[in-house]
Design an enzyme around this catalytic site. Structure first.
Site: not given
Length: 438
Positions: A79-82, A119, A167, A182, A186-187
């Protein structure tokens, strides 16, 4: 143990131990700690910060507040997260692209946070698209398609689910510790083999300076590595909206349209495309992390072939269909109004905060939790920093029936696009990788 005592302790800059973090998170989940108290704690954390040990404790407790996703196949799970930025629609391209090279991409995403779009909000521009799936439903989509993009199930890191929304409306977004916990809670719940982080640097993201972005990237890589999950970070430019070279889309439906443009490209025709290049760099990192490729050049070659052949677009369509969505051409937008350069010059800066605020004011983002969005609102910038422009050249277009964005343009004290008489160097797209690659 009292929550007020812990708030006071953190407000004074003291360190909470593992038992105190466990009490705080578990009590928040069962109602013993109120939203008001957690908001006060979040503000104290933003001001005072967290130690590396506290970040690990908070991440582990938020992960432990829920369950983990089961493995759907024996394919590599990536996975990727920004960290979020203006016009960042990489996830919409990356998930189906990696699925097309036989990876599983169980992407648990979020909604808009501050000025950055979410997203999930973008995907909900697509008629019928379901971002809320049960663990059983999402596992079925993953097994059949190789990718899904959903919000966290109520069973996945529920502590983060509540704190994330809090937040967004209490100005407590910009905290390295809270962002790290955070994201990784989740990841980790997604049972990943590898995670690649896109940490944005500049006025269009949460980390305006290189130093702040590096601190966050190192925190994510450190805590991710401590759990045994391969984690890398790429620092990328966010002093201007991210998009294709001829026009970066900002909004919800308009960003989906731009992502589909990239997925539908069959010939790069020599044009440099920042959105495509960053997506390929992040995807290649993930493939190397799970040892599907030994070097970046080979990984990137494979990814470009998947885009050019239409296989990535085919996966996107399958994912949309599997999640209830219906695509029938470009998504509709509000009425278009164009703005042109009033002089010759070079683009010195793009006012990302003002653009992000204008989207929110027009209903494309949230002022408070739970608000519905106008997905058709959007902006497209048609220049990048360093470009030479002529008087009368198109700078940006706005899509807004209410004229709220037009009002924002006139109300801001600084122009959206600043031109100078002297040439300006273009910004590098990718600034650094952590850990550094050789």
């Amino acid at each position: 143990m009292l929550c007020t005592t812990l708030i006071r302790k953190k407000r004074q800059g003291l360190t909470l131990d593992a038992d105190e973090w466990q009490f705080l998170v578990r009590s928040y989940c069962d109602g013993g700690v109120t939203d008001a108290q957690m908001a006060a704690m979040a503000m104290a954390i933003c001001i005072r910060g967290l130690t590396p040990e506290e970040i690990s404790c908070l991440t582990n407790e938020m992960l432990a507040s829920g369950t983990r996703l089961p493995r759907a196949s024996d394919r590599p799970r990536v996975d990727k997260h920004s960290t979020g930025g203006l016009g960042d629609k990489v996830s919409l391209i990356l998930a189906p692209l990696l699925a097309s090279v036989d990876c599983d991409v169980p992407m648990i995403s979020g909604r808009g946070l501050g000025r950055t779009g979410g997203t999930l909000d973008k995907l909900e521009s697509i008629e019928g698209f379901q971002t809320s799936l049960s663990i059983e439903q999402s596992s079925k989509v993953l097994a059949e398609v190789g990718a899904f993009i959903i919000g966290a199930d109520e069973k996945i890191a529920p502590a983060d689910r509540r704190l994330y929304a809090l937040r967004d409306v209490t100005a407590t977004v910009e905290s390295v510790g809270l962002i790290t916990a955070s994201i990784l809670s989740k990841k980790l719940a997604a049972s990943l083999d590898a995670l690649v982080m896109d940490v944005k640097v500049g006025s269009g993201g949460f980390m305006p300076t290189r130093g702040e972005a590096t601190e966050l990237a190192e925190s994510l890589v450190r805590v991710g590595g401590q759990t045994g999950m391969s984690t890398r970070a790429i620092l990328s430019d966010m002093d201007q909206p991210l998009g294709v070279a001829f026009g970066a889309a900002i909004g919800n439906a308009i960003e989906v349209n731009e992502a589909i443009e990239v997925l539908s490209e069959t010939d790069e025709d020599g044009a440099w495309n920042p959105l495509r290049e960053l997506t390929i760099a992040l995807s290649a990192s993930a493939l190397i992390q799970v040892k599907m490729f030994d070097d970046g050049a080979a990984a990137e070659k494979c990814l470009r072939e998947r885009l050019a052949s239409g296989q990535a677009m085919e996966r996107f369509e399958r994912m949309v269909n599997a999640q209830g969505g219906r695509l029938n051409g470009p998504l509709p937008l509000e009425r278009q109004r164009d703005y042109f350069a009033e002089q010759d010059g070079y683009v010195a800066s793009i006012n990302c905060p003002a653009i992000g605020d204008a989207i929110i004011a027009a209903g494309g983002g949230r002022k408070s939790g739970g608000e519905s969005l106008n997905h058709r609102v959007g902006i497209r910038t048609c220049i990048r920093i360093g470009d030479e422009v002529e008087k009368g050249q198109l700078l940006y277009s706005v899509f807004d029936d209410s004229d709220s964005i037009a009002g924002s343009i006139h109300a801001t004290s600084e122009p959206w696009v600043t031109l100078t008489d002297s040439p300006v160097p273009a910004n590098d797209l990718i600034l650094e990788t952590i850990p550094k690659t050789t």
